[in-house]
Design an enzyme around this catalytic site. Structure first.
Site, short mmCIF file in Angstrom:
data_model
loop_
_atom_site.label_atom_id
_atom_site.label_comp_id
_atom_site.label_asym_id
_atom_site.label_seq_id
_atom_site.Cartn_x
_atom_site.Cartn_y
_atom_site.Cartn_z
N GLU A 140 0.85 -1.20 0.00
CA GLU A 140 0.00 0.00 0.00
C GLU A 140 0.88 1.25 0.00
O GLU A 140 1.83 1.34 0.77
CB GLU A 140 -0.90 -0.01 1.24
CG GLU A 140 -1.82 1.20 1.28
CD GLU A 140 -2.93 1.03 2.30
OE1 GLU A 140 -3.61 -0.02 2.29
OE2 GLU A 140 -3.11 1.95 3.11
N ARG A 172 -15.31 4.46 3.95
CA ARG A 172 -15.93 5.70 4.41
C ARG A 172 -14.89 6.79 4.57
O ARG A 172 -15.11 7.96 4.27
CB ARG A 172 -16.63 5.48 5.76
CG ARG A 172 -17.39 6.72 6.20
CD ARG A 172 -17.67 6.71 7.67
NE ARG A 172 -16.45 6.85 8.44
CZ ARG A 172 -16.41 6.70 9.75
NH1 ARG A 172 -17.50 6.39 10.42
NH2 ARG A 172 -15.28 6.85 10.40
N GLY A 173 -13.72 6.41 5.08
CA GLY A 173 -12.66 7.40 5.31
C GLY A 173 -12.57 7.77 6.77
O GLY A 173 -13.56 7.68 7.51
N ASP A 174 -11.36 8.14 7.16
CA ASP A 174 -11.14 8.58 8.55
C ASP A 174 -11.85 9.90 8.76
O ASP A 174 -11.72 10.82 7.96
CB ASP A 174 -9.65 8.76 8.80
CG ASP A 174 -9.01 7.44 9.17
OD1 ASP A 174 -9.66 6.65 9.89
OD2 ASP A 174 -7.87 7.21 8.74
N TYR A 181 -11.71 -5.00 10.59
CA TYR A 181 -10.97 -4.58 11.79
C TYR A 181 -10.83 -5.73 12.79
O TYR A 181 -11.79 -6.03 13.52
CB TYR A 181 -11.70 -3.38 12.43
CG TYR A 181 -11.79 -2.24 11.44
CD1 TYR A 181 -10.80 -1.28 11.38
CD2 TYR A 181 -12.84 -2.17 10.51
CE1 TYR A 181 -10.84 -0.27 10.42
CE2 TYR A 181 -12.89 -1.16 9.55
CZ TYR A 181 -11.89 -0.22 9.52
OH TYR A 181 -11.92 0.77 8.56
N HIS A 215 -13.80 -1.95 14.91
CA HIS A 215 -13.61 -0.55 14.52
C HIS A 215 -13.77 0.34 15.75
O HIS A 215 -14.62 0.06 16.60
CB HIS A 215 -14.62 -0.17 13.43
CG HIS A 215 -14.42 1.21 12.89
ND1 HIS A 215 -15.16 2.29 13.32
CD2 HIS A 215 -13.53 1.70 12.00
CE1 HIS A 215 -14.74 3.38 12.68
NE2 HIS A 215 -13.75 3.05 11.87
N LYS A 239 -21.15 -5.18 4.19
CA LYS A 239 -20.25 -4.73 3.11
C LYS A 239 -20.15 -5.81 2.04
O LYS A 239 -20.14 -5.52 0.85
CB LYS A 239 -18.86 -4.41 3.66
CG LYS A 239 -18.83 -3.24 4.64
CD LYS A 239 -17.40 -2.77 4.87
CE LYS A 239 -17.23 -2.19 6.25
NZ LYS A 239 -15.92 -1.56 6.46
P1 FAD Z 1 -17.51 1.87 7.45
O1 FAD Z 1 -17.56 0.52 6.83
O2 FAD Z 1 -18.57 2.82 7.08
O3 FAD Z 1 -17.48 1.66 9.03
C1 FAD Z 1 -17.40 2.76 9.94
C2 FAD Z 1 -18.18 2.42 11.21
O4 FAD Z 1 -19.57 2.30 10.88
C3 FAD Z 1 -17.80 1.08 11.83
O5 FAD Z 1 -17.91 1.22 13.22
C4 FAD Z 1 -18.82 0.10 11.28
O6 FAD Z 1 -19.07 -0.99 12.15
C5 FAD Z 1 -20.05 0.98 11.11
N1 FAD Z 1 -20.83 0.60 9.91
C6 FAD Z 1 -20.35 0.12 8.72
N2 FAD Z 1 -21.37 -0.07 7.85
C7 FAD Z 1 -22.49 0.29 8.49
C8 FAD Z 1 -23.85 0.32 8.10
N3 FAD Z 1 -24.22 -0.03 6.87
N4 FAD Z 1 -24.74 0.79 9.00
C9 FAD Z 1 -24.37 1.18 10.23
N5 FAD Z 1 -23.08 1.16 10.67
C10 FAD Z 1 -22.16 0.71 9.80
N6 FAD Z 1 -8.94 6.06 5.29
C11 FAD Z 1 -8.80 7.05 4.39
O7 FAD Z 1 -9.18 8.19 4.67
N7 FAD Z 1 -8.26 6.82 3.15
C12 FAD Z 1 -7.85 5.57 2.78
O8 FAD Z 1 -7.37 5.37 1.66
C13 FAD Z 1 -7.96 4.50 3.72
N8 FAD Z 1 -7.58 3.24 3.42
C14 FAD Z 1 -7.79 2.23 4.31
C15 FAD Z 1 -7.44 0.90 3.96
C16 FAD Z 1 -7.63 -0.14 4.86
C17 FAD Z 1 -7.25 -1.55 4.45
C18 FAD Z 1 -8.19 0.12 6.14
C19 FAD Z 1 -8.40 -1.00 7.12
C20 FAD Z 1 -8.54 1.41 6.49
C21 FAD Z 1 -8.36 2.47 5.60
N9 FAD Z 1 -8.71 3.78 5.91
C22 FAD Z 1 -8.54 4.79 4.99
C23 FAD Z 1 -9.28 4.10 7.22
C24 FAD Z 1 -10.81 3.99 7.21
O9 FAD Z 1 -11.35 4.93 6.33
C25 FAD Z 1 -11.29 4.26 8.64
O10 FAD Z 1 -11.00 3.18 9.46
C26 FAD Z 1 -12.75 4.69 8.79
O11 FAD Z 1 -12.92 5.14 10.13
C27 FAD Z 1 -13.76 3.59 8.53
O12 FAD Z 1 -13.82 3.26 7.20
P2 FAD Z 1 -14.72 2.04 6.69
O13 FAD Z 1 -14.68 2.02 5.24
O14 FAD Z 1 -14.38 0.80 7.43
O15 FAD Z 1 -16.15 2.58 7.20
#
Ligand code: FAD
Length: 290
Positions: free
Chosen positions: A16, A107-109, A144, A148, A164
């Site tokens: 990455e 979703r993003g940080d 995670y 998470h 997902k």
């Molecule tokens: P989500 O899947 O939306 O999850 C976020 C929270 O919401 C979790 O607690 C989950 O349990 C909950 N949730 C998920 N889906 C739902 C739903 N449908 N309804 C209700 N609750 C739900 N960040 C960046 O900014 N840029 C990047 O390029 C980046 N790359 C990453 C690559 C990897 C492999 C990983 C592990 C993380 C990366 N991150 C990146 C960080 C990531 O964006 C953060 O951890 C963010 O806080 C959560 O993203 P997510 O896509 O898991 O979100």
């Protein structure tokens, strides 16, 4: 090439990288690093996407370099949180035009000054996955091993992981971790609730003691006491620290492979040296088991 198809055929090695914040010089350094990473024959290289959405052009440019100049498979991250549907369409169309077939849907940080506006259109990765469906990318998503940070329980997070997959994720890449038992728990529990997609462990060699606190704050990953002790004892000796970090990562990787992990994703932080140090220690393993 589509990553789900690669995973169906073999164990994957992937790296990455992230778009540098500064100008052309840093970008060229990254391109040189990608050329070096290519020598290690990765199955794909992923490129992150800023949580602020501001570096989308850089991200696409780097995915283009990986895919078309280096001739490798690119996995482009897209974060829905900071994006509007127009932003997503612009990035998705640009990626499609460049022949990029794989997207990690996130979703993003949340930024420090998080406001309700953030996540207005795509509150979760699942919403972005649904929106991206017509583009026909192969979608991956994040998961995670230690849960998470925002989620009330590991189980609730696992249920969301299943959502997902149902929304189109064909593979997962995990948050970094330093205790493999969390990964095994995640895989067991995910399978129990019906997640079937491959779950690729994400490993970040820890070679800088300054990162210990950052890692805990950023992603909550626990650092086992024995490893932590070694880091702290040799914190002022960078060469020894590097050896400890590389060897610990190799130990994690060997254990993961022996227990059936479908691939290894290395968070190399744009540093080809780290990837080379790990791969050199695993040369024959990579040849025989990947
Ligand atoms: P989500 O899947 O939306 O999850 C976020 C929270 O919401 C979790 O607690 C989950 O349990 C909950 N949730 C998920 N889906 C739902 C739903 N449908 N309804 C209700 N609750 C739900 N960040 C960046 O900014 N840029 C990047 O390029 C980046 N790359 C990453 C690559 C990897 C492999 C990983 C592990 C993380 C990366 N991150 C990146 C960080 C990531 O964006 C953060 O951890 C963010 O806080 C959560 O993203 P997510 O896509 O898991 O979100």
């Amino acid at each position: 090439m589509r990553i789900d198809e690669i995973l169906a055929r073999k164990r994957t090695l992937s790296f990455e990288v992230f778009p540098p914040k500064k100008g052309a010089e840093e970008r060229d350094k990254l391109f040189a690093a990608i050329d070096e990473l290519k020598e290690l024959s990765p199955d794909f290289i992923s490129v992150t996407y800023g949580a602020g959405g501001s570096d989308s052009k850089n991200s696409v440019g780097i995915a283009d370099y990986i895919q078309n100049r280096a001739g490798l498979t690119a996995l482009a991250h897209i974060t829905g949180g900071p994006s509007s549907p127009e932003d997503v369409d612009a990035v998705a169309s640009a990626l499609r035009d460049k022949g990029v077939e794989n997207v990690l849907c996130l979703r993003g940080d949340r930024p420090a000054n998080y406001e309700a506006e953030y996540c207005r259109y795509f509150p979760h990765a699942t919403d972005l996955a649904a929106y991206l469906a017509p583009y026909r990318f192969t979608l991956g998503a994040a998961c995670y091993p230690e849960g998470h940070m925002e989620c009330e329980s590991l189980y609730a997070d696992l249920v969301n992981m299943k959502k997902k997959e149902d929304a189109g994720a064909k593979f997962f890449i995990t948050q970094l971790f330093y205790d493999n038992s969390y990964y095994y728990r995640l895989v067991n529990e995910a399978r129990r609730i019906g997640v079937t997609a491959p779950i690729i462990p994400g490993i970040m060699p820890l070679v800088n003691p300054k990162n210990i606190r950052r890692i805990k704050e950023m992603c909550g990953s626990a650092i086992p006491l024995e490893f932590r002790n070694m880091i702290e004892i040799y914190a002022s000796r960078p060469a020894v620290m590097e050896e400890i970090g590389y060897n610990y990562a190799v130990y994690q990787i060997m254990d993961l492979i022996a227990k059936g992990a479908p691939g290894i994703h290395l968070y190399v932080m744009n540093n080809a040296r780290t990837a080379k140090a790990i791969c050199a220690r695993l040369e024959r393993v990579l040849r025989e088991l990947f």
